[in-house]
Design a protein around this motif. Structure first.
Motif, PDB file in Angstrom:
ATOM      1  N   LEU A 203       0.933  -0.999   0.035  1.00  0.00           N
ATOM      2  CA  LEU A 203       0.156  -0.027  -0.039  1.00  0.00           C
ATOM      3  C   LEU A 203       0.806   1.286  -0.096  1.00  0.00           C
ATOM      4  O   LEU A 203       1.405   1.734   0.909  1.00  0.00           O
TER       5      LEU A 203
ATOM      6  N   PHE B  77      -1.985  -1.054  11.913  1.00  0.00           N
ATOM      7  CA  PHE B  77      -2.051  -1.491  10.299  1.00  0.00           C
ATOM      8  C   PHE B  77      -1.008  -2.223  10.029  1.00  0.00           C
ATOM      9  O   PHE B  77      -1.297  -3.503   9.398  1.00  0.00           O
TER      10      PHE B  77
ATOM     11  N   TYR C  29      -6.983  -2.913   9.190  1.00  0.00           N
ATOM     12  CA  TYR C  29      -6.368  -3.903   8.534  1.00  0.00           C
ATOM     13  C   TYR C  29      -7.132  -5.070   8.172  1.00  0.00           C
ATOM     14  O   TYR C  29      -7.311  -5.694   7.091  1.00  0.00           O
TER      15      TYR C  29
ATOM     16  N   HIS D 132      -9.356  -4.218   5.598  1.00  0.00           N
ATOM     17  CA  HIS D 132      -8.835  -3.951   4.159  1.00  0.00           C
ATOM     18  C   HIS D 132      -8.581  -5.649   3.928  1.00  0.00           C
ATOM     19  O   HIS D 132      -8.760  -5.816   2.636  1.00  0.00           O
ATOM     20  N   ARG D 133      -8.220  -6.603   4.875  1.00  0.00           N
ATOM     21  CA  ARG D 133      -8.010  -8.056   4.333  1.00  0.00           C
ATOM     22  C   ARG D 133      -9.457  -8.803   4.275  1.00  0.00           C
ATOM     23  O   ARG D 133      -9.350  -9.583   3.249  1.00  0.00           O
TER      24      ARG D 133
ATOM     25  N   GLN E 244     -15.396  -4.903   5.209  1.00  0.00           N
ATOM     26  CA  GLN E 244     -16.023  -4.320   6.421  1.00  0.00           C
ATOM     27  C   GLN E 244     -17.082  -5.025   6.868  1.00  0.00           C
ATOM     28  O   GLN E 244     -17.636  -5.633   6.062  1.00  0.00           O
TER      29      GLN E 244
ATOM     30  N   VAL F 230      -8.255   3.784   2.381  1.00  0.00           N
ATOM     31  CA  VAL F 230      -7.061   3.087   1.927  1.00  0.00           C
ATOM     32  C   VAL F 230      -7.628   1.596   2.250  1.00  0.00           C
ATOM     33  O   VAL F 230      -7.251   0.823   1.465  1.00  0.00           O
ATOM     34  N   ALA F 231      -7.895   1.303   3.476  1.00  0.00           N
ATOM     35  CA  ALA F 231      -8.471  -0.133   3.825  1.00  0.00           C
ATOM     36  C   ALA F 231      -9.535  -0.645   2.738  1.00  0.00           C
ATOM     37  O   ALA F 231      -9.378  -1.943   2.506  1.00  0.00           O
ATOM     38  N   LEU F 232     -10.259  -0.111   2.316  1.00  0.00           N
ATOM     39  CA  LEU F 232     -11.249  -0.482   1.396  1.00  0.00           C
ATOM     40  C   LEU F 232     -10.795  -0.481  -0.043  1.00  0.00           C
ATOM     41  O   LEU F 232     -11.677  -0.866  -1.079  1.00  0.00           O
ATOM     42  N   GLY F 233      -9.657  -0.141  -0.347  1.00  0.00           N
ATOM     43  CA  GLY F 233      -9.127  -0.255  -1.477  1.00  0.00           C
ATOM     44  C   GLY F 233      -9.206   0.776  -2.572  1.00  0.00           C
ATOM     45  O   GLY F 233      -8.858   0.948  -3.866  1.00  0.00           O
TER      46      GLY F 233
ATOM     47  N   ASP G 227      -5.831   2.011  -4.088  1.00  0.00           N
ATOM     48  CA  ASP G 227      -4.989   0.940  -4.600  1.00  0.00           C
ATOM     49  C   ASP G 227      -4.182   1.365  -5.810  1.00  0.00           C
ATOM     50  O   ASP G 227      -3.264   0.730  -6.263  1.00  0.00           O
TER      51      ASP G 227
END
Length: 404
Positions: A52, A116, A255, A258-259, A262, A311-314, A317
């Motif tokens: 990221l 994160f 994080y 992100h992985r 949500q 950022v976490a939700l892409g 990217d």
């Protein structure tokens, strides 16, 4: 051909997925359902990993915020006759002071990013790998910073009191706060919070990182952090770290978003971290900072968390600027070397040029030094430390096997 992931999925749905896949890559599903008796127990499905780049940029921005604050935004620098500028910095450059007075929030940003990044980098690693990665990441630049700052304070006295040799030597362990010994540089206090976080998270790493275990860790640590101040148990407060726990927890929850995507539970953890964080921001202003307002601090912190959600939700990217990797690598050395040495230099140079130009020059100089530290100190020492530690652990493993 039907892939294993498509078994048990209606044919129409599979066809729709193939059509959608030709146009864009959809976000991974929140859950995957395993056919059979376990179908009622969904498990979060991990999205593919990747660097990221935006996070590297945020880290450098946070370090620059902290540096600007230390040079031109602290209550110490705003006192009459202060040893940095000689007179209140708000009189010398009022506009810069107004913005720099909020730069301390960069530390809280560091803590969130640390939660994160640590969770991301440790996923699938063993405790040994976790330990080695932290040692080679933290110590090379830190050792340089302790020696560099000590040398500058010897050469440029008058702003900071130099520690005794035995205290300087103990600082090389990074454990001085646990021994009641002062820091060579005041910014090292954050490392004590980081080390306690690593020690706690090592327990989860040893068990094996999973979605459920990290969520449980967030809940248990958050509960301990809330109870510690009223329990008045020094050991619990030491371990729970109520001043910083919720920032790290926010990073862990982000994080997981992100992985795995949500869900309401992760939003709840993040909301609780925000609520506890805004209270801690107010406490820090009242007890330490004294120069900024609660509303402005909460606004900055909230904007940062919302950006981290993006950022976490892409949504970031597509940002893949290679220079951001270098920017992120410079952050830690910059943070370690800028404060005591930088303010000592400002003390000697503040009558030689415009104060705003001086602040910009000192920050630029430390950015260049940080790049040199990364290339000439961190990289070679990290390789040597990693090789030595891996050899040591292999020797321990072989010795243990031979004893049976």
């Amino acid at each position: 051909m039907v892939h294993a992931a498509d078994k048990g999925t209606p044919m129409v749905e599979r066809a729709a997925r193939r059509v959608a896949g030709r146009t864009r890559q959809p976000l991974p599903p929140l859950t995957v359902t395993v056919p059979g008796p376990a179908a009622a127990q969904p498990t979060p499905a991990a999205r593919p990993g990747g660097r990221l780049y935006v996070v590297d940029g945020i880290r450098l921005l946070a370090a620059l915020m902290v540096a600007a604050h230390h040079y031109a935004g602290t209550w110490r620098a705003d006192r009459p006759g202060n040893p940095i500028w000689g007179r209140p910095v708000s009189e010398i450059m009022p506009t810069v002071f107004r913005f720099a007075s909020y730069g301390w929030i960069g530390v809280e940003i560091f803590f969130v990013i640390s939660g994160f990044v640590i969770c991301m980098s440790c996923w699938g690693r063993t405790p040994r790998q976790f330990f080695v990665s932290r040692v080679i990441r933290l110590y090379p630049a830190y050792w340089f910073a302790v020696l560099f700052t000590t040398a500058v304070l010897i050469a440029v006295p008058g702003v900071w009191e130099r520690l005794r040799l035995r205290e300087i030597l103990l600082n090389l362990t990074m454990l001085q706060s646990g021994s009641g010994v002062p820091n060579v540089d005041g910014v090292y206090w954050t490392l004590w919070s980081e080390l306690r976080f690593y020690l706690l998270f090592l327990v989860v790493v040893a068990m094996g990182l999973t979605y459920r275990r990290v969520v449980l860790f967030c809940c248990l640590w958050g509960a301990a952090a809330m109870l510690a101040p009223i329990a008045r148990l020094p050991l619990l407060e030491l371990i729970a770290n109520p001043d910083g726990a919720w920032y790290f927890i926010a990073g862990l929850a982000l994080y997981l978003m992100h992985r795995f995507g949500q869900d309401l539970l992760l939003w709840g953890i993040l909301a609780m971290a925000w609520l506890m964080g805004q209270l801690e921001l107010g406490n820090r202003i009242a007890e330490i900072e004294h120069v900024s307002g609660w509303r402005g601090s909460v606004l900055i912190f909230t904007a940062f968390l919302l950006f981290m959600v993006a950022v976490a939700l892409g949504y970031t990217d597509r940002v893949r600027w290679k220079w951001l990797v270098t920017a992120g690598a410079m952050t830690y050395p910059l943070y370690l070397v800028h404060y005591a040495a930088g303010t000592a230099l400002i003390n000697r140079l503040h009558d030689t040029m415009d104060p705003r130009l001086l602040v910009a020059t000192v920050i630029t100089a430390f950015l260049l030094l940080s790049y040199a530290v990364h290339r000439c100190v961190e990289r070679p020492l990290s390789r040597l430390l990693k090789q030595g530690l891996n050899t040591s652990f292999a020797r321990m493993r072989n010795a243990g096997a031979g004893a049976h």
